[in-house]
Design an enzyme around this catalytic site. Structure first.
Site, PDB file in Angstrom:
ATOM      1  N   LYS A  14     -15.098  -2.284   0.791  1.00  0.00           N
ATOM      2  CA  LYS A  14     -15.127  -2.417   2.367  1.00  0.00           C
ATOM      3  C   LYS A  14     -16.151  -1.345   2.928  1.00  0.00           C
ATOM      4  CE  LYS A  14     -10.547  -1.869   2.164  1.00  0.00           C
ATOM      5  NZ  LYS A  14     -10.173  -0.481   2.573  1.00  0.00           N
ATOM      6  N   ARG A  89      -3.025  -4.417   6.991  1.00  0.00           N
ATOM      7  CA  ARG A  89      -2.635  -4.395   5.901  1.00  0.00           C
ATOM      8  C   ARG A  89      -1.306  -4.984   5.808  1.00  0.00           C
ATOM      9  NH1 ARG A  89      -6.079   0.285   3.953  1.00  0.00           N
ATOM     10  NH2 ARG A  89      -6.243   0.184   1.751  1.00  0.00           N
ATOM     11  N   ARG A 128     -15.222   6.313  -8.724  1.00  0.00           N
ATOM     12  CA  ARG A 128     -15.903   6.594  -7.004  1.00  0.00           C
ATOM     13  C   ARG A 128     -15.787   8.257  -6.871  1.00  0.00           C
ATOM     14  NH1 ARG A 128     -13.319   3.318  -2.424  1.00  0.00           N
ATOM     15  NH2 ARG A 128     -11.191   3.899  -3.404  1.00  0.00           N
ATOM     16  N   ARG A 163     -11.254  11.136  -4.659  1.00  0.00           N
ATOM     17  CA  ARG A 163     -10.094  10.994  -3.789  1.00  0.00           C
ATOM     18  C   ARG A 163      -8.810  11.261  -4.515  1.00  0.00           C
ATOM     19  NH1 ARG A 163     -10.932   5.442  -0.371  1.00  0.00           N
ATOM     20  NH2 ARG A 163      -8.636   5.188  -0.815  1.00  0.00           N
ATOM     21  N   ARG A 174      -1.507   1.069  -5.904  1.00  0.00           N
ATOM     22  CA  ARG A 174      -2.105   0.570  -4.706  1.00  0.00           C
ATOM     23  C   ARG A 174      -2.312  -0.744  -4.892  1.00  0.00           C
ATOM     24  NH1 ARG A 174      -7.345   4.170  -4.577  1.00  0.00           N
ATOM     25  NH2 ARG A 174      -7.859   2.967  -2.803  1.00  0.00           N
TER      26      ARG A 174
HETATM   27  P1  AMP Z   1      -8.271   2.818   2.060  1.00  0.00           P
HETATM   28  O1  AMP Z   1      -9.108   4.114   2.314  1.00  0.00           O
HETATM   29  O2  AMP Z   1      -8.579   1.935   2.941  1.00  0.00           O
HETATM   30  O3  AMP Z   1      -8.403   2.487   0.541  1.00  0.00           O
HETATM   31  O4  AMP Z   1      -6.961   3.537   2.494  1.00  0.00           O
HETATM   32  C1  AMP Z   1      -6.056   4.536   1.739  1.00  0.00           C
HETATM   33  C2  AMP Z   1      -4.712   4.761   1.848  1.00  0.00           C
HETATM   34  O5  AMP Z   1      -4.488   5.069   3.255  1.00  0.00           O
HETATM   35  C3  AMP Z   1      -4.153   3.405   1.695  1.00  0.00           C
HETATM   36  O6  AMP Z   1      -3.701   3.264   0.142  1.00  0.00           O
HETATM   37  C4  AMP Z   1      -2.785   3.740   2.479  1.00  0.00           C
HETATM   38  O7  AMP Z   1      -1.993   4.502   1.900  1.00  0.00           O
HETATM   39  C5  AMP Z   1      -3.268   4.080   3.693  1.00  0.00           C
HETATM   40  N1  AMP Z   1      -3.590   3.130   4.812  1.00  0.00           N
HETATM   41  C6  AMP Z   1      -4.925   3.014   5.117  1.00  0.00           C
HETATM   42  N2  AMP Z   1      -4.874   1.725   6.000  1.00  0.00           N
HETATM   43  C7  AMP Z   1      -3.623   1.596   6.044  1.00  0.00           C
HETATM   44  C8  AMP Z   1      -2.913   0.421   7.054  1.00  0.00           C
HETATM   45  N3  AMP Z   1      -3.498  -0.547   7.756  1.00  0.00           N
HETATM   46  N4  AMP Z   1      -1.595   0.537   6.969  1.00  0.00           N
HETATM   47  C9  AMP Z   1      -0.619   1.461   6.150  1.00  0.00           C
HETATM   48  N5  AMP Z   1      -1.458   2.342   5.281  1.00  0.00           N
HETATM   49  C10 AMP Z   1      -2.633   2.585   5.328  1.00  0.00           C
END
Ligand code: AMP
Length: 228
Positions: A14, A89, A128, A163, A174
């Protein structure tokens, strides 16, 4: 062009596709993951609570994330062409997003599902490395996604970092969270008729071509490029 809402398993790409759209078109990118990581980096009490959830592969509460996104959407993204990366999400988030977009009169949207296998997503997560300054991500397993100088961001010249949730163990959690909470949204948007599915296990050019065809409401891809 349409506003883009990404629905995807973790590490599907993404962020990389969002970077491409921001660089080439007039998109503004909202990554909820970046927003939350910034809060963690600030060292606030809320940041500590968020960190505990992210590190174990869980989601933060719908209430918190909706509050954060609502404020951004209404104050910073209103009237702009935007990408939502990481939101919604869960089903309640998707329903709330609909409500917000309707109340803002924003109707020109496409939901893009990025189709990737678990095996490929795991490789993308575990390999990554990310720039802490601009959030650009690289991957040590792919030559075309490696930085020019090992461990250094091509754009910012700062040291790349891993990360905390990109370990194999946390990635498994995840992914399970994605299956449990996020994948039901795919049907939600399918029923609304605004879901486009793109196989991201192909070359960057092939993926970009498909993305362009779903974000364009007219045949204007080249004319609307920023660089033209
Ligand atoms: P990402 O960078 O999109 O992979 O997000 C990293 C982490 O942030 C996720 O694994 C969740 O723990 C949290 N997170 C990101 N977006 C959301 C969301 N819309 N709702 C809840 N948790 C989120």
């Amino acid at each position: 062009m349409k506003n883009v809402i990404f629905i995807a398993p973790p590490a599907a790409g993404k962020g990389t596709i969002s970077d491409y759209l921001v660089k080439n078109f007039d998109y503004v990118h909202l990554s909820t993951g970046d927003m939350l990581r910034n809060e963690v980096a600030s060292g606030s009490l809320l940041g500590k609570e968020i960190d505990a959830l992210i590190s174990k592969g869980a989601l933060v509460s719908d209430e918190l994330i909706i509050k954060l996104v609502e404020s951004k959407l209404k104050n910073e993204l209103f009237g702009k062409l935007f990408i939502l990366d990481g939101f919604p999400r869960t089903l309640p988030q998707a329903e709330k997003l609909d409500e917000m977009l309707i109340s803002m009169g924003v109707t020109n949207n496409v939901v893009i599902y990025l189709d990737v296998t678990l095996e490929e997503a795991t490789k993308r997560a575990v390999g990554r490395i990310v720039c802490p300054k601009c959030s650009r991500s690289y991957n040590v397993y792919y030559k075309e996604a490696s930085p020019l100088v090992e461990g250094i961001c091509d754009d910012c010249g700062v040291a790349l970092e891993k990360r905390s949730d990109d370990t194999e163990e946390t990635f498994k959690k995840r992914y399970q969270t994605y299956l449990d909470s996020t994948s039901p949204i795919i049907n939600y948007y399918k029923q609304k008729g605004i879901l486009e599915s793109i196989n991201v296990m192909r070359t960057q050019n092939e993926v970009a071509k498909d993305i362009l065809s779903v974000i364009n409401d007219e045949n204007v891809s080249v004319k609307r490029r920023k660089s033209d």
